[in-house]
Every structure is written in C-alpha cells, then in structure tokens.
Design an enzyme around this catalytic site. Structure first.
Site: not given
Length: 255
Positions: A148, A161
């Site tokens: 990501s 995350y």
C-alpha cells in the site's frame, strides 16, 4: 510481446480473493491463462470469484483458509499441489484495517495491533514461506505482495496498518535477496482503490475530496487496475524485476 504475459500452465494462489483487489487480480491471472486458486475465509464468496475467473477464460478452484493460522496455510498449499501438481505464483493480498485499530497511538489496544499484523504481515510471510517450498522445486516462480502507499509514507490514525505495510515492503526486499535467482519477489503499493475496504472512509465528502485533491489523476482506482501490474510482475514480462515495489497510486505523493 503477448507471449511474455502468457501464464498458461502456471498455478497461482491468491489470498484475500473473495472480493475487491484480490478478486480482480485472480480474474486477471486467469484471463492470462493461469489456473487460479483464490483463497479467503469465506468459501461462498470465493465461489463467485471462481465463476468470474472461468468467465474470463481461466480455471479456478476455491479453497478457504485463514492466513494467520499456520495449519490452515499448510492445508492450502498441500491441497493446491495435490490438485494441480505445484505452485508457480503467489499473490499475498489478504489484509485488514479494522475501525477498532484506528486512532492516535496512545488509544490503540495492543490486541488490535497484533491482529492487524497477524494477517497483513505475518500471514503474508507465512504464505511466502510455504509457497517457496514448491516454487523452488519447479522452474522458479514469482511472489507478488500487495502492500500500500501506507507502506511508503506515514498516514494518521492508521498505525497498525502502516506498520504492517511498511513491514511487507521490507520483507519483499529481503526475501528477494535470499531467494534469487529462483524466486522473484515484488510488491505492489496501491493508492486508494474503490472497494469495500475503504467504503466507510469515503462516505465522508470532506475525506473523499481531500484524498482526491492529493491524487494527480483526480480519481480513485478501480480494483481491475491492479490486475495488470500483478500479471506483469508474475509473468515473463517482469523476468528481470525482483525486490521492487511498484506504486500504482494515481500519482499520490508516496515516493
């Protein structure tokens, strides 16, 4: 050039393939000729992925698994090899970013931190370990980790995350070193993609507009736009690429 992207005869395992980016990549690999094993915890959703893989001209078999459980991962790869004779491609896409793991650092419960890393980082590493046993037995293979932009920059209120995706980018580079030349290991760092994963955040008009303002292409990606990069990195077209993280982010300032 068409032959370089041809995955005919290849067996690909795609985690987190019951929806969104994982499903789109599974369909893309299938349309390039691969036999695809989509996996996730919910079997019924995987059957829909298999239907779409087959509609695209590929072959698929749904196998439910939990990437955070070693026994489940063992069973996934053992059954895949039993059914198809080997594994050539692994796409680590399974991921989570639960609302309960969002907030300022001092508010995050360590259990939520551990839970996020167990799927996003430990699960991907565990799948790579198991896949490598079979990838190295064949003519070599490819691992594609779905990271990501959160693995390249800091994002507020998303500490578990961000940690997991930074870790995934890091182990992509280290695994590529240890497994070369037999297994190529790369990552894709998507920007914001229109999936259920970010639906809640995008319900806020102000957040949606803020993210668009930071995206030069002035839109969010469709899940299908992650399939082409995955096929590239898994195929002979990417035969001299390893240890890289390919940003697919619409120009997001993540470099």
């Amino acid at each position: 050039m068409e032959q370089q992207f041809d995955l005919s005869g290849e067996v690909a395992v795609v985690t987190g393939a019951s929806r969104g980016i994982g499903r789109a990549i599974a369909i893309g690999l299938g349309s390039a000729g691969a036999t695809v094993v989509p996996t996730a915890r919910t079997k019924s959703d995987l059957e829909e992925t298999v239907s779409q893989v087959e509609a695209a001209g590929g072959t698929g078999l749904a196998i439910s698994s939990d990437v955070s459980e070693e026994e489940s991962v063992d069973e996934l790869f053992e059954r895949t090899v039993e059914e198809f004779g080997g594994v050539d491609i692994l796409v680590n896409n399974a991921g989570m970013n639960p609302e309960s793991a969002l907030g300022k650092p001092e508010t995050i419960e360590i259990e939520r931190f551990d839970q996020t890393l167990a799927v996003n980082l430990r699960g991907a590493f565990l799948c790579a370990q198991k896949a490598a046993e079979y990838l190295q037995d064949g003519d070599g293979g490819a691992i594609v980790n779905i990271a990501s932009v959160a693995g390249l920059v800091g994002l507020p209120r998303q500490h578990p995350y961000v940690a997991s995706k930074h870790g995934l980018v890091g182990v992509t580079k280290s695994m590529a070193l240890d497994w070369a030349p037999d297994v190529r290991v790369n990552a894709i760092a998507p920007g914001y993609v229109e999936t259920e994963f970010i639906d809640e955040a995008l319900e806020s008009d102000s957040i949606r507009q803020s993210l668009l303002d930071q995206t030069p292409l002035d839109r969010f990606a469709a899940p299908e736009e992650m399939a082409g990069p995955a096929v590239f990195l898994a195929s002979e077209a990417g035969s001299y690429v390893t240890g890289s993280c390919l940003t697919v982010d619409g120009g997001w300032p993540s470099k």
